[in-house]
Design a protein around this motif. Structure first.
Motif, mmCIF file in Angstrom:
data_model
loop_
_atom_site.group_PDB
_atom_site.id
_atom_site.type_symbol
_atom_site.label_atom_id
_atom_site.label_comp_id
_atom_site.label_asym_id
_atom_site.label_seq_id
_atom_site.Cartn_x
_atom_site.Cartn_y
_atom_site.Cartn_z
ATOM 1 N N VAL A 160 0.857 -1.185 0.000
ATOM 2 C CA VAL A 160 0.000 0.000 0.000
ATOM 3 C C VAL A 160 0.896 1.239 0.000
ATOM 4 N N PRO A 161 0.333 2.391 -0.379
ATOM 5 C CA PRO A 161 1.160 3.597 -0.468
ATOM 6 C C PRO A 161 1.696 4.021 0.904
ATOM 7 N N ALA A 162 2.755 4.815 0.862
ATOM 8 C CA ALA A 162 3.228 5.468 2.080
ATOM 9 C C ALA A 162 2.114 6.373 2.594
ATOM 10 N N VAL A 163 2.162 6.658 3.876
ATOM 11 C CA VAL A 163 1.160 7.502 4.509
ATOM 12 C C VAL A 163 1.757 8.902 4.664
ATOM 13 N N HIS A 164 1.022 9.901 4.183
ATOM 14 C CA HIS A 164 1.510 11.267 4.312
ATOM 15 C C HIS A 164 0.879 11.949 5.509
ATOM 16 N N GLY A 165 1.712 12.539 6.326
ATOM 17 C CA GLY A 165 1.241 13.195 7.544
ATOM 18 C C GLY A 165 0.839 14.632 7.308
ATOM 19 N N HIS A 166 0.472 15.298 8.387
ATOM 20 C CA HIS A 166 0.192 16.731 8.345
ATOM 21 C C HIS A 166 0.989 17.354 9.495
ATOM 22 N N PRO A 167 2.299 17.583 9.256
ATOM 23 C CA PRO A 167 3.171 18.015 10.363
ATOM 24 C C PRO A 167 2.678 19.267 11.075
#
Ligand SMILES: [Fe+3]
Ligand SMILES: [Fe+3]
Lengths: 290, 149, 290, 149
Positions: C91-98
């Motif tokens: 599955v894709p990498a998970v992008h955060g919301h820093p």
């Protein structure tokens, strides 16, 4: 039953460790500072604590930015002195008390403090310098610290750090936990770090003796009120690194008077400027029989 | 409403908050790498090449190469992390802290032996203490250009 | 301003991930389970959240026994799917919301929750399986999750885990933090894990449908009361791993009604037994205009 | 007074608390090491030699070699850690969980498809449910010796 018999407060400057390790303690610059701990070393020889619950902060040593715990309790059997960049300090490994530490963790987490449990941690000057100051350098013939140590690390590096009041309340919960442990143990709780200092920027070198001494007065006499002081006052009055003093409130919150017992006895008080960039404060409070 | 940052009006001071931490993440992690003796050797052998292994900004790299700790801090560095550079260079915390004031090592040391920097005039931006922007750099470095301290 | 528009609750069984990754979703064993999420995928397409605040637990993946944070918030830009021993999920990498994550961390720590801030963490099935269930498998032509994700890890592996009430109160603090963030963002909060299951010992395989469904009823109607249920009831009634359900209380505590707003709308409810060893529960609650 | 452990009277269940965690520290850390493919290979090539690299007790090593997960748990193992051994062996969580009941894979799978194990009689030690000590092992393994389930 385990008993908290006393609390100890002291600064933990890295240069103090270097002065000890390089044999400079009798140099004119350092002599007055180390003389301020002569009483404490004798006192510890008489007290013979079984365990020190040592509140300190990691200085970007064991914890990088990968993981920053607000409160971390060490439940391991052993901790090695860290290499902070100058090589590890030549002091013994620190032996923990896993059973008591795990007991405290369990009790305090159930009291709604969200601890991180740590089983692997090298300990930096924040923990080893207070040990050196209070116990001196262990002789080669018996190369070990004279008691077990439970390291308790507080985040004071990345803002926001825990509030003074949170620390004070945590101290209360730690007291409850320690004094519910079945084994007969003489436990001390130490708060380390501070006093006024700033290590950064054009304001580096700030020292505020008046504020520091008022902090000591209030820590003795009205800790619950002192715990209400907001972060910004520490920064403004005691320098950006003066915020370390919130850790002293954890130790103070664990004293008997806070739980309705008698006021502690002020056994010793010492203040000296400077050690490197820092104002050094030191205080010993003994719990009294009810 | 955004969170309060009541510490922005303290002169000569950068509080290492979440925003600074994000900005300085790779700079500080580079610093942590210097806790290993072999990395210190590799860094000393070729600083630029070692820095290029890290996802730092060009400005952060320049600030490190210049050993300008105030500059490092503006780009997100924290003093406890930056201290690893000083340790690699064989510098003490006092030398590092002093370097950020503009004072010579001796001037800074003398200030500390004399009781340290006074908080008077240094509590709020806009006052007239020695840590205020209008009085930088401090010590002889400042005297040269302004004629007063 | 950022707004919490809805909360989502779902189990996060590893075998569900394996079934998706191995193309078994239409097999008779799995078909009824995945059919239960058809509505949810359509609903998410309409909702288009900007950020999911995803409460989950790490299953001895990112956190070993070296460091066990009670609550850990991810403030990183990216997280990789973990290799839990079978290789990483495709599955894709998970992008955060820093920025939002750091804002929440700051606010919630100042509200006396002792978070650990995490900047490096591989995310296991606890986080990726709920994403797969709610968003489906991202197409190769646009191989990414449709929104940012703030991972929030809760210790439910080593006892003591945080109490139901601590989790519920934390949810309130998270709500306050999110809704004080300046940017206009559609935020969902998800609680994952559970429902009844036990993965260990002669009692492995325990399922308690009645208790689970009562949990769902109470989560909707009387979450503050539900939050008072002690750990031991989870263990006794819902199996040793049923304790994961305390995480749902974090999401529930972040809903508007808890802060005095209108009751949420129950948009969807689903329950199915079994997925591997586990009872699967799923609920979607939407906040209503005041 | 020591802290309460209200979970000691739940049959067929070991709660992974601080005491178990201390007991099982090296066993569980060994398990974590199997998250790296190269360690899984080294373990599979010579299990005993790999185990001897860890400060585990001999009993813990025997429990791992025997793949007896109940035994591993009694020596401080936690299921999420032990699952790494199962993953190395190519086993699913259902196979691992089932192995602790004495049931065959098929028996356990059928129990789950049938709605799982009932909590009835399995809430407190001393009741008569199928997870109670007096009913172990379960499934056909139990029938052989006790004639009843
Ligand atoms: Fe310090
Ligand atoms: Fe789980």
């Amino acid at each position: 039953m385990a008993k908290i018999t006393a609390s100890v407060y002291t600064s933990h400057v890295p240069a103090i460790g270097a002065a000890i390790d390089l044999g400079k303690t009798q140099e004119p610059y350092w002599q007055p500072l180390f003389a301020g701990y002569d009483f404490s070393k004798e006192w510890e020889k008489a007290q013979k604590p079984d365990v020190v619950f040592l509140v300190f902060n990691d200085h970007a040593t064991a914890f990088s930015l990968d993981m920053i715990p607000t409160f971390a309790i060490g439940t391991a059997a052993e901790y090695q002195p860290a290499d902070e960049g100058w090589g590890p300090r030549p002091v013994p490994a620190v032996h923990g008390h896993p059973a008591l530490a795990a007991h405290i963790a369990q009790s305090v987490i159930q009291d709604d403090f969200d601890l991180t449990i740590v089983n692997k941690m090298d300990v930096d000057h924040g923990l080893t310098v207070p040990l050196s100051l209070m116990f001196g350098q262990p002789p080669q013939s018996d190369y070990r610290w004279p008691c077990k140590v439970i390291p308790f690390a507080v985040n004071v590096v990345q803002y926001p750090v825990p509030s003074g009041n949170r620390c004070f309340q945590l101290g209360k919960a730690i007291r409850k936990a320690i004094e519910s442990f079945d084994e007969d143990l003489n436990v001390q709780i130490w708060g380390t770090g501070g006093m006024s200092h700033q290590l950064q920027g054009p304001r580096a070198g700030l020292i505020n003796k008046d504020w520091d001494n008022r902090f000591l007065d209030r820590l003795i006499a009205e800790p619950a009120e002192l715990a209400k002081v907001p972060h910004i006052e520490y920064v403004r009055e005691a320098g950006s690194e003066g915020i370390e003093l919130v850790m002293w409130l954890i130790a103070r919150g664990a004293m008997a008077d806070v739980a309705g017992g008698p006021a502690p006895k002020v056994v010793y008080r010492f203040f000296h400027v400077p050690a490197s960039n820092t104002a050094v404060g030191h205080l010993i409070l003994e719990n009294q029989p009810a | 409403m955004s969170l309060d940052k009541p510490y922005l009006d303290v002169p000569g001071t950068i509080i290492f908050d979440a925003e600074q931490s994000r900005k300085g993440y790779w700079l500080n992690q580079f610093c942590m790498s210097l806790m290993k003796a072999e990395n210190r050797e590799r860094f000393k052998a070729d600083e630029r090449a070692y820095l290029d292994e890290w996802a730092m900004t060009e400005e952060q790299k320049q600030a490190v190469l210049a050993r300008d700790l105030n500059w490092c801090m503006r780009t997100g560095g924290n003093i406890y992390f930056l201290a690893k550079i000083g340790a690699t260079d064989g510098k003490s915390f006092q030398q590092m802290a002093g370097s950020m004031t503009g004072m010579t090592e001796e001037e800074y040391r003398n200030m500390m032996v004399g009781g340290g920097r006074s908080p008077e005039g240094n509590r709020f931006l806009g006052e007239d203490g020695d840590a205020q922007p209008q009085h930088q750099p401090q010590g002889k470095a400042g005297h040269k250009t302004t004629g007063s301290n």
